[in-house]
Motif scaffolding. Structure first.
Motif, short mmCIF file in Angstrom:
data_model
loop_
_atom_site.label_atom_id
_atom_site.label_comp_id
_atom_site.label_asym_id
_atom_site.label_seq_id
_atom_site.Cartn_x
_atom_site.Cartn_y
_atom_site.Cartn_z
N MET A 135 -44.85 55.54 -63.55
CA MET A 135 -45.42 56.18 -62.36
C MET A 135 -46.92 56.43 -62.54
O MET A 135 -47.71 56.23 -61.62
CB MET A 135 -44.68 57.50 -62.08
CG MET A 135 -45.10 58.16 -60.79
SD MET A 135 -44.77 57.16 -59.33
CE MET A 135 -43.03 57.48 -59.08
N LEU A 136 -47.31 56.84 -63.74
CA LEU A 136 -48.73 57.09 -64.02
C LEU A 136 -49.54 55.80 -63.91
O LEU A 136 -50.60 55.76 -63.27
CB LEU A 136 -48.90 57.67 -65.44
CG LEU A 136 -48.56 59.16 -65.58
CD1 LEU A 136 -48.30 59.52 -67.03
CD2 LEU A 136 -49.69 60.02 -65.01
N GLN A 137 -49.03 54.74 -64.54
CA GLN A 137 -49.76 53.46 -64.52
C GLN A 137 -49.93 52.99 -63.07
O GLN A 137 -51.02 52.58 -62.66
CB GLN A 137 -48.98 52.43 -65.36
CG GLN A 137 -49.72 51.11 -65.55
CD GLN A 137 -50.85 51.19 -66.57
OE1 GLN A 137 -50.73 51.86 -67.59
NE2 GLN A 137 -51.95 50.53 -66.31
N LYS A 138 -48.83 53.08 -62.32
CA LYS A 138 -48.84 52.61 -60.92
C LYS A 138 -49.79 53.46 -60.07
O LYS A 138 -50.57 52.93 -59.27
CB LYS A 138 -47.41 52.73 -60.36
CG LYS A 138 -47.17 51.95 -59.10
CD LYS A 138 -45.70 51.97 -58.72
CE LYS A 138 -45.36 53.25 -57.98
NZ LYS A 138 -43.97 53.29 -57.48
N THR A 139 -49.76 54.76 -60.26
CA THR A 139 -50.57 55.66 -59.42
C THR A 139 -52.06 55.52 -59.74
O THR A 139 -52.88 55.40 -58.83
CB THR A 139 -50.12 57.12 -59.63
OG1 THR A 139 -48.71 57.19 -59.44
CG2 THR A 139 -50.80 58.05 -58.64
N ILE A 140 -52.39 55.54 -61.03
CA ILE A 140 -53.81 55.46 -61.41
C ILE A 140 -54.41 54.13 -60.97
O ILE A 140 -55.48 54.08 -60.37
CB ILE A 140 -54.00 55.69 -62.93
CG1 ILE A 140 -53.55 57.10 -63.31
CG2 ILE A 140 -55.46 55.46 -63.34
CD1 ILE A 140 -53.43 57.35 -64.80
N THR A 141 -53.70 53.04 -61.26
CA THR A 141 -54.25 51.73 -60.87
C THR A 141 -54.28 51.59 -59.35
O THR A 141 -55.22 51.05 -58.79
CB THR A 141 -53.45 50.56 -61.51
OG1 THR A 141 -52.08 50.71 -61.16
CG2 THR A 141 -53.59 50.53 -63.00
N GLY A 142 -53.26 52.11 -58.68
CA GLY A 142 -53.22 52.04 -57.21
C GLY A 142 -54.38 52.77 -56.57
O GLY A 142 -55.01 52.27 -55.64
N TYR A 143 -54.70 53.96 -57.07
CA TYR A 143 -55.80 54.75 -56.50
C TYR A 143 -57.17 54.23 -56.92
O TYR A 143 -58.10 54.20 -56.13
CB TYR A 143 -55.71 56.21 -56.98
CG TYR A 143 -54.76 57.09 -56.22
CD1 TYR A 143 -54.52 56.92 -54.86
CD2 TYR A 143 -54.11 58.14 -56.87
CE1 TYR A 143 -53.65 57.75 -54.19
CE2 TYR A 143 -53.23 58.99 -56.20
CZ TYR A 143 -53.00 58.78 -54.86
OH TYR A 143 -52.14 59.60 -54.20
N LEU A 144 -57.28 53.89 -58.20
CA LEU A 144 -58.63 53.71 -58.76
C LEU A 144 -58.97 52.33 -59.30
O LEU A 144 -60.15 52.00 -59.42
CB LEU A 144 -58.83 54.72 -59.92
CG LEU A 144 -58.67 56.19 -59.56
CD1 LEU A 144 -58.70 57.04 -60.81
CD2 LEU A 144 -59.77 56.62 -58.60
N GLN A 145 -57.97 51.56 -59.70
CA GLN A 145 -58.27 50.29 -60.38
C GLN A 145 -57.37 49.16 -59.87
O GLN A 145 -56.48 48.70 -60.60
CB GLN A 145 -58.07 50.46 -61.90
CG GLN A 145 -58.82 51.61 -62.51
CD GLN A 145 -58.23 52.03 -63.85
OE1 GLN A 145 -57.39 51.36 -64.44
NE2 GLN A 145 -58.67 53.16 -64.36
N PRO A 146 -57.60 48.71 -58.65
CA PRO A 146 -56.69 47.70 -58.07
C PRO A 146 -56.64 46.39 -58.87
O PRO A 146 -55.66 45.65 -58.76
CB PRO A 146 -57.26 47.48 -56.67
CG PRO A 146 -58.59 48.12 -56.65
CD PRO A 146 -58.62 49.16 -57.70
N ASP A 147 -57.65 46.11 -59.69
CA ASP A 147 -57.64 44.86 -60.47
C ASP A 147 -57.01 45.03 -61.86
O ASP A 147 -56.96 44.09 -62.64
CB ASP A 147 -59.08 44.31 -60.62
CG ASP A 147 -59.97 45.27 -61.41
OD1 ASP A 147 -59.69 46.49 -61.38
OD2 ASP A 147 -60.92 44.80 -62.08
#
Ligand code: ZN
Length: 238
Positions: free
Chosen positions: A162-174
């Motif tokens: 969930m953390l990996q998905k949320t952080i990348t989703g919000y801040l690091q789409p690549d």
């Protein structure tokens, strides 16, 4: 012909029986994997700012000091989680190592510091550990958050995902990095028997990312993403 038919039916029955048993086992495993929401109605979030005191952690490409960034993000996360009504404990709230008084050498102090952080988690009823760190790599192109999880508790992986998905989703789409189970090199996660994750927020060896990681606004965004991910996992607790 009759003999062939009965052999066929015996084999068919055995296969069907195996299939039914395996399916049953599969669904039982699926059903009994404990979730973080089931872990506790009143979890205590232990926010661990990595390193501290004589242990600065990684040094950034432009002199950024990991322990300072870790503490800054940890304090922001603490404020946010408390605002959302969570109980929290910080392993440190200033620039210190939390080793025991009898640890004399630097090595003893480092070992003692890690053991004390682990003990805090293990001694806290309904504790969930979120450890904050920054990464470093020989290739300066490496960038992006990566979350590690403890091996002894199923909820650790759920939270890491969930953390990996949320952080990348919000801040690091690549960011295409995937979560990883901690090896024995990550002492606290490897030993923890309770939910435990480590967020390597980004790479201090990457000039652009190192600059972002020292930016208060980006630190707020990282802390907020962590907060949202945890709330998401715990939303259905009763
Ligand atoms: Zn670190």
């Amino acid at each position: 012909m009759k003999r062939k038919t009965s052999v066929f039916w015996i084999l068919f029955s055995c296969s069907a029986l195996c299939f039914v048993s395996l399916t049953g086992i599969f669904f039982r495993i699926q059903q009994t994997t404990p979730t973080l929401a089931e872990y506790s109605a009143e979890p205590v979030v232990i926010i661990d700012a990595g390193h501290g005191g004589m242990d600065g952690g990684a040094i950034g490409i432009d002199g950024q000091i990991e322990k300072e960034i870790n503490l800054s993000i940890a304090l922001k996360l603490d404020t946010m989680l408390q605002a959302y009504g969570f109980q929290t404990i910080l392993t440190r709230n200033s620039d210190v190592s939390i080793h025991s008084a009898d640890a004399k050498t630097v090595r003893q102090q480092k070992t003692s510091d890690l053991k004390n952080r682990l003990k805090l988690l293990e001694d806290t009823e309904s504790g969930i550990l979120i450890s904050i760190h920054q990464n470093q790599y020989s290739k300066s192109s490496a960038h992006g958050t990566q979350v590690f999880y403890g091996r002894n508790c199923a909820q650790s992986k759920e939270l890491a995902e969930m953390l990996q998905k949320t952080i990348t989703g919000y801040l690091q789409p690549d960011n295409t990095r995937e979560i990883k189970q901690a090896t024995k090199d990550i002492y606290i996660l490897y030993q923890a028997t309770k939910p435990a994750v480590m967020v390597e927020c980004g790479f201090l060896s990457n000039r652009e990312e190192a600059a972002r990681l020292t930016d208060e606004e980006y630190q707020d965004q990282i802390a907020f993403s962590i907060c949202m991910a945890l709330m998401n996992c715990l939303a259905d607790r009763s």
